[in-house]
Design an enzyme around this catalytic site. Structure first.
Site, PDB file in Angstrom:
ATOM      1  N   SER A 128       3.155   9.803  -2.649  1.00  0.00           N
ATOM      2  CA  SER A 128       3.001   8.385  -2.300  1.00  0.00           C
ATOM      3  C   SER A 128       1.645   7.851  -2.781  1.00  0.00           C
ATOM      4  O   SER A 128       1.388   7.865  -3.980  1.00  0.00           O
ATOM      5  CB  SER A 128       3.202   8.226  -0.795  1.00  0.00           C
ATOM      6  OG  SER A 128       3.336   6.872  -0.464  1.00  0.00           O
ATOM      7  N   MET A 129       0.768   7.401  -1.883  1.00  0.00           N
ATOM      8  CA  MET A 129      -0.561   6.985  -2.353  1.00  0.00           C
ATOM      9  C   MET A 129      -1.299   8.154  -2.991  1.00  0.00           C
ATOM     10  O   MET A 129      -2.174   7.938  -3.832  1.00  0.00           O
ATOM     11  CB  MET A 129      -1.396   6.391  -1.217  1.00  0.00           C
ATOM     12  CG  MET A 129      -1.079   4.949  -0.928  1.00  0.00           C
ATOM     13  SD  MET A 129      -2.408   4.176  -0.007  1.00  0.00           S
ATOM     14  CE  MET A 129      -1.552   2.710   0.604  1.00  0.00           C
TER      15      MET A 129
ATOM     16  N   HIS B  28      11.585   8.030   0.434  1.00  0.00           N
ATOM     17  CA  HIS B  28      10.143   8.133   0.175  1.00  0.00           C
ATOM     18  C   HIS B  28       9.576   9.444   0.714  1.00  0.00           C
ATOM     19  O   HIS B  28       8.591   9.954   0.190  1.00  0.00           O
ATOM     20  CB  HIS B  28       9.431   6.952   0.839  1.00  0.00           C
ATOM     21  CG  HIS B  28       7.990   6.856   0.466  1.00  0.00           C
ATOM     22  ND1 HIS B  28       7.564   6.642  -0.820  1.00  0.00           N
ATOM     23  CD2 HIS B  28       6.859   6.986   1.211  1.00  0.00           C
ATOM     24  CE1 HIS B  28       6.234   6.608  -0.857  1.00  0.00           C
ATOM     25  NE2 HIS B  28       5.784   6.824   0.364  1.00  0.00           N
TER      26      HIS B  28
ATOM     27  N   ASP C 233      14.175   5.108  -2.002  1.00  0.00           N
ATOM     28  CA  ASP C 233      12.801   4.815  -1.559  1.00  0.00           C
ATOM     29  C   ASP C 233      12.639   3.318  -1.329  1.00  0.00           C
ATOM     30  O   ASP C 233      12.796   2.521  -2.259  1.00  0.00           O
ATOM     31  CB  ASP C 233      11.813   5.310  -2.622  1.00  0.00           C
ATOM     32  CG  ASP C 233      10.369   5.357  -2.130  1.00  0.00           C
ATOM     33  OD1 ASP C 233      10.036   4.597  -1.196  1.00  0.00           O
ATOM     34  OD2 ASP C 233       9.593   6.163  -2.683  1.00  0.00           O
TER      35      ASP C 233
END
Ligand code: 856
Length: 322
Positions: A191-192, A269, A237
């Site tokens: 993710s990030m 996600h 996602d």
């Protein structure tokens, strides 16, 4: 709480490090110029003459970065690879530039040095969220550092800096530094942390592999990246939808780059937060191919995997054989 399965001894032997500045993708051309290659070539010539099995001067140089036995479909899908794994915890109080973490590494020192990978979790998350990748990848012959970030709210650019700080710590100061070939490094993240993976690759082109897992980043254009990059997206996602994240990330990478896009089928996600055979299988193949320059893994990347129960879509331009 952490368990040190086995502390590495700095007195144990390790293989000679790679020549400074060498890149696995250029191993052959560099070797051809080196005295070592001349020695090996003469040896191959003599052996060829003695056995008659090899035409003079045509022996390929062995890959000095290859680790472990020849892979099979089942060996890269297995929950563990051939190497027993030890782990050691790194306190946030003992490092700067990132939040500490856990290093997973092959216990044996008989196979020389290994490539290394740092892995970042996502927004609000801890190393525990990506911990399954530690032993899964280390058991295939990598030193793997799953990190915590300075704060769980750090943004992708900061996570990229922290991945690089973690690699610097790993290769320069950690207790396992003598087990690592510092010229063969990679980054991953969720993710990030996947957004940070792209940032790290952009900032340090010497990295040999980058793998964002359902990556999130406001920046959609990554044409500056020089590092072979495998992008995982998830068809379901809703936090980093593939249409606005992984797909434009992939498309923006140069077509001259070794790159691939794997969209997981029936995934969300958070699919990268638990053991996943498809993520492991293609991550291992990508890391082996580009960090170890191990063309034995090319069979799993080329021809491109077909859509299946686990793969919604796969795009790529296939590794260029060295
Ligand atoms: C696990 C990234 C606007 O951005 C978001 O809402 C968002 C949410 C979560 C993440 C992420 O990293 O999730 C990973 O915590 C962006």
């Amino acid at each position: 709480m952490h368990t040190v399965v086995q502390q590495p001894s700095s007195e144990l032997p390790t293989a000679a490090p790679a020549p400074a500045g060498s890149r696995p993708s250029r191993v052959k051309s560099r070797l051809v110029r080196s005295g070592l290659a001349a020695f090996l070539a003469v040896g191959a010539l003599v052996a060829g003459q003695a056995t008659g099995a090899q035409a003079a001067g045509t022996e390929a140089a062995a890959n000095p970065y290859e680790r472990g036995p020849a892979p099979t479909e089942s060996s890269i899908e297995a929950s563990r690879g051939p190497y027993a794994v030890s782990e050691t915890s790194v306190s946030s109080l003992s490092v700067t530039g990132f939040g500490g973490g856990t290093i997973y590494y092959p216990t044996s020192t008989s196979d020389g040095t290994f490539g290394a990978i740092a892995i970042s979790p996502g927004y609000t998350a801890y190393q525990s969220s990506i911990a399954w990748l530690g032993p899964r990848l280390a058991s295939q012959g990598f030193v793997v550092f799953t990190i915590d970030t300075n704060t769980t709210l750090d943004q992708p650019a900061s996570r990229g800096d922290q991945l690089l700080a973690a690699l610097d710590y790993l290769t320069s100061r950690s207790t396992v530094r003598t087990r690592i070939d510092s010229s063969r490094l990679g980054v991953m993240g969720h993710s990030m942390g996947g957004g940070g993976t792209l940032e790290a690759a952009k900032d340090r082109p010497s990295l040999q592999a980058a793998i964002p897992l359902t990556g999130w980043n406001l920046d959609k254009t990554w044409s500056e990246i020089k590092t072979p990059t495998l992008i995982f997206g998830a068809d379901g996602d809703t936090i980093a939808p593939v249409a606005s994240h992984s797909e434009p990330f992939y498309t923006s990478l140069p077509s001259s780059l070794d790159k691939a896009y794997l969209e997981l089928n029936g995934a969300t996600h958070f699919t990268p937060n638990s053991s996943n055979t498809t993520i492991a299988k293609y991550s291992i193949s990508w890391l082996k191919r580009f960090i170890d320059n191990d063309t034995r893994y090319e069979q799993f990347l080329c021809p491109l995997p077909r859509p299946s129960l686990s793969i919604e879509e796969y795009r790529g331009n296939c590794p260029h054989t060295s």
